[in-house]
Write a protein that holds these residues in place. Structure first.
Motif, mmCIF file in Angstrom:
data_model
loop_
_atom_site.group_PDB
_atom_site.id
_atom_site.type_symbol
_atom_site.label_atom_id
_atom_site.label_comp_id
_atom_site.label_asym_id
_atom_site.label_seq_id
_atom_site.Cartn_x
_atom_site.Cartn_y
_atom_site.Cartn_z
ATOM 1 N N PRO A 22 -29.839 12.613 -11.895
ATOM 2 C CA PRO A 22 -29.409 11.643 -12.910
ATOM 3 C C PRO A 22 -29.966 11.952 -14.281
ATOM 4 O O PRO A 22 -31.049 12.471 -14.434
ATOM 5 C CB PRO A 22 -29.952 10.304 -12.383
ATOM 6 N N PHE A 23 -29.156 11.674 -15.257
ATOM 7 C CA PHE A 23 -29.574 11.854 -16.648
ATOM 8 C C PHE A 23 -30.245 10.603 -17.152
ATOM 9 O O PHE A 23 -30.675 10.538 -18.284
ATOM 10 C CB PHE A 23 -28.358 12.174 -17.527
ATOM 11 N N SER A 220 -22.014 7.640 -19.066
ATOM 12 C CA SER A 220 -22.039 9.089 -19.183
ATOM 13 C C SER A 220 -20.615 9.629 -19.276
ATOM 14 O O SER A 220 -19.660 8.986 -18.853
ATOM 15 C CB SER A 220 -22.764 9.710 -17.984
ATOM 16 N N ASP A 223 -17.409 14.220 -15.406
ATOM 17 C CA ASP A 223 -17.448 15.639 -15.099
ATOM 18 C C ASP A 223 -16.016 16.183 -15.068
ATOM 19 O O ASP A 223 -15.305 16.023 -14.078
ATOM 20 C CB ASP A 223 -18.138 15.857 -13.754
ATOM 21 N N VAL A 272 -22.539 18.336 -20.131
ATOM 22 C CA VAL A 272 -23.943 18.103 -19.766
ATOM 23 C C VAL A 272 -24.772 17.892 -21.027
ATOM 24 O O VAL A 272 -25.638 17.004 -21.093
ATOM 25 C CB VAL A 272 -24.504 19.276 -18.933
ATOM 26 N N ASN A 275 -24.175 14.413 -22.415
ATOM 27 C CA ASN A 275 -24.862 13.375 -21.646
ATOM 28 C C ASN A 275 -26.360 13.370 -21.917
ATOM 29 O O ASN A 275 -26.995 12.313 -21.951
ATOM 30 C CB ASN A 275 -24.585 13.565 -20.155
ATOM 31 N N THR A 276 -26.923 14.544 -22.124
ATOM 32 C CA THR A 276 -28.343 14.617 -22.472
ATOM 33 C C THR A 276 -28.593 13.918 -23.809
ATOM 34 O O THR A 276 -29.576 13.186 -23.971
ATOM 35 C CB THR A 276 -28.807 16.077 -22.546
ATOM 36 N N LYS A 279 -28.403 10.138 -23.346
ATOM 37 C CA LYS A 279 -29.612 9.646 -22.678
ATOM 38 C C LYS A 279 -30.789 9.579 -23.641
ATOM 39 O O LYS A 279 -31.493 8.567 -23.711
ATOM 40 C CB LYS A 279 -29.953 10.555 -21.498
ATOM 41 N N TYR A 290 -28.557 3.468 -20.598
ATOM 42 C CA TYR A 290 -27.668 4.550 -20.170
ATOM 43 C C TYR A 290 -27.420 4.415 -18.668
ATOM 44 O O TYR A 290 -28.273 3.896 -17.939
ATOM 45 C CB TYR A 290 -28.346 5.877 -20.500
ATOM 46 N N GLY A 293 -26.258 8.743 -15.593
ATOM 47 C CA GLY A 293 -25.370 9.822 -15.156
ATOM 48 C C GLY A 293 -24.470 9.442 -14.002
ATOM 49 O O GLY A 293 -23.849 10.309 -13.380
ATOM 50 N N PHE A 296 -20.731 10.463 -14.468
ATOM 51 C CA PHE A 296 -20.661 11.918 -14.355
ATOM 52 C C PHE A 296 -20.745 12.354 -12.891
ATOM 53 O O PHE A 296 -20.065 13.283 -12.457
ATOM 54 C CB PHE A 296 -21.788 12.556 -15.159
#
Length: 336
Positions: A22-23, A220, A223, A272, A275-276, A279, A290, A293, A296
């Protein structure tokens, strides 16, 4: 990702993926505690055992938690996913089934669940009553939610949406954007992560300027690579994708050459990175949460995809997103 944009006060692309670390990890709830004062005698020396000089001293009041798990109004910003694009018809928004602010009792959006008493089976309890209770919830959602998302929007469009959302003084604002930043005609046109981060930071600044106590729930980015792997097996999906939907990921969907794989891996890595950024920026705001993730990582199937474009979420996909959002917004602590 772009379609005919419909108007609507009540209301992106969708995805999920094999479970990844998880992010998440955002704001923590302020833990309630009791402050014990060290007591002194009248002479100024500590009393025996370090107890308070005032017998039976009352503990300090519990602090109010920063995160309100039952917000009474919701505004939504983002892209076509939050507009319910292609969930009800071809190339049209359908905000009534939006995961964030929709009024459809079958989807039971985040706003529907929050304003309908919080139970996940609100719709089930209203069956056989001519929909009266369900209609009342829908009216509350229409009165206390605002969908400012726009089909085709990228993160650079979110600050302006956030400014409009702040004018309503919502208790909660949902954010779902980023798929259009990765879905471009070519990989070179994808939004750089640094620019994406800057736009999100600006969106939060604008919200805080006019609605400093509003909470923010951030989804998030889905994907897109998993979406490709899920939809490519469908003949109709493959044909629709040839029209240019998310060319960076879905273009030449049956091409398994090294060049095609490298292109898809590049898009995956960019998501990715987005999403980082979500977060990390959200973690700096105590009223931002958040999703860790979850969107995602969600392992969706063809049932959750629109059967018109095999890309946007269907009504069932919108319902799954609403479930994820409701669980995270009402949790005692943010996702780990």
């Amino acid at each position: 990702m772009r379609g005919v944009k419909s108007s609507g006060r009540v209301g992106a692309v969708y995805g999920g993926a094999p479970r990844r670390p998880p992010f998440g990890a955002l704001t923590a709830l302020v833990l309630a505690g009791v402050t014990v004062l060290t007591g002194c005698t009248s002479s100024g020396t500590p009393s025996p055992g370090g107890t308070s000089a005032s017998a039976g001293a009352s503990p300090s009041p519990r602090p109010t938690p920063v995160w309100n798990r039952t917000p009474a109004s919701v505004a939504a910003v983002g892209d076509s996913m939050t507009r319910g694009f292609d969930a009800c018809g071809v190339l049209v928004d359908c905000p009534e089934v939006s995961w964030a602010t929709g009024t459809d009792s079958g989807v039971r959006s985040l706003a529907y669940r929050l304003l309908g008493g919080g139970s996940a089976d609100v719709a089930g309890r209203t069956e056989g009553r001519a929909g009266s209770a369900s209609d009342q919830v829908a009216r509350r959602v229409a009165e206390r939610s605002w969908n400012l998302a726009a089909t085709g929007a990228r993160m650079a469009d979110v600050p302006a949406q956030m400014t409009r959302a702040a004018r309503h003084r919502p208790e909660l604002v949902t954010v779902m954007a980023g798929a259009n930043d990765a879905c471009r005609k070519s990989a070179a046109q994808m939004t750089p992560v640094a620019s994406f981060r800057t736009s999100f930071e600006e969106a939060l600044r604008r919200l805080r300027a006019d609605a400093p106590k509003a909470q923010v729930y951030v989804s998030s980015v889905p994907d897109l690579k998993r979406l490709w792997s899920t939809g490519r097996a469908n003949p109709l999906g493959r044909q629709v994708w040839k029209l240019g939907i998310c060319a960076t990921m879905l273009g030449d969907s049956q091409d398994d050459s090294k060049a095609a794989q490298a292109r898809r891996d590049l898009v995956y890595a960019r998501v990715v990175g987005y999403n980082t950024a979500l977060k990390e920026v959200c973690a700096k705001d105590e009223r931002c949460r958040y999703d860790g993730g979850e969107v995602f990582a969600y392992r969706f199937t063809g049932t959750q995809l629109s059967h018109w474009d095999w890309f946007h979420p269907s009504k069932d996909g919108q319902r799954r997103l609403a479930e994820i959002a409701y669980r995270n917004v009402t949790a005692e602590s943010p996702p780990a």
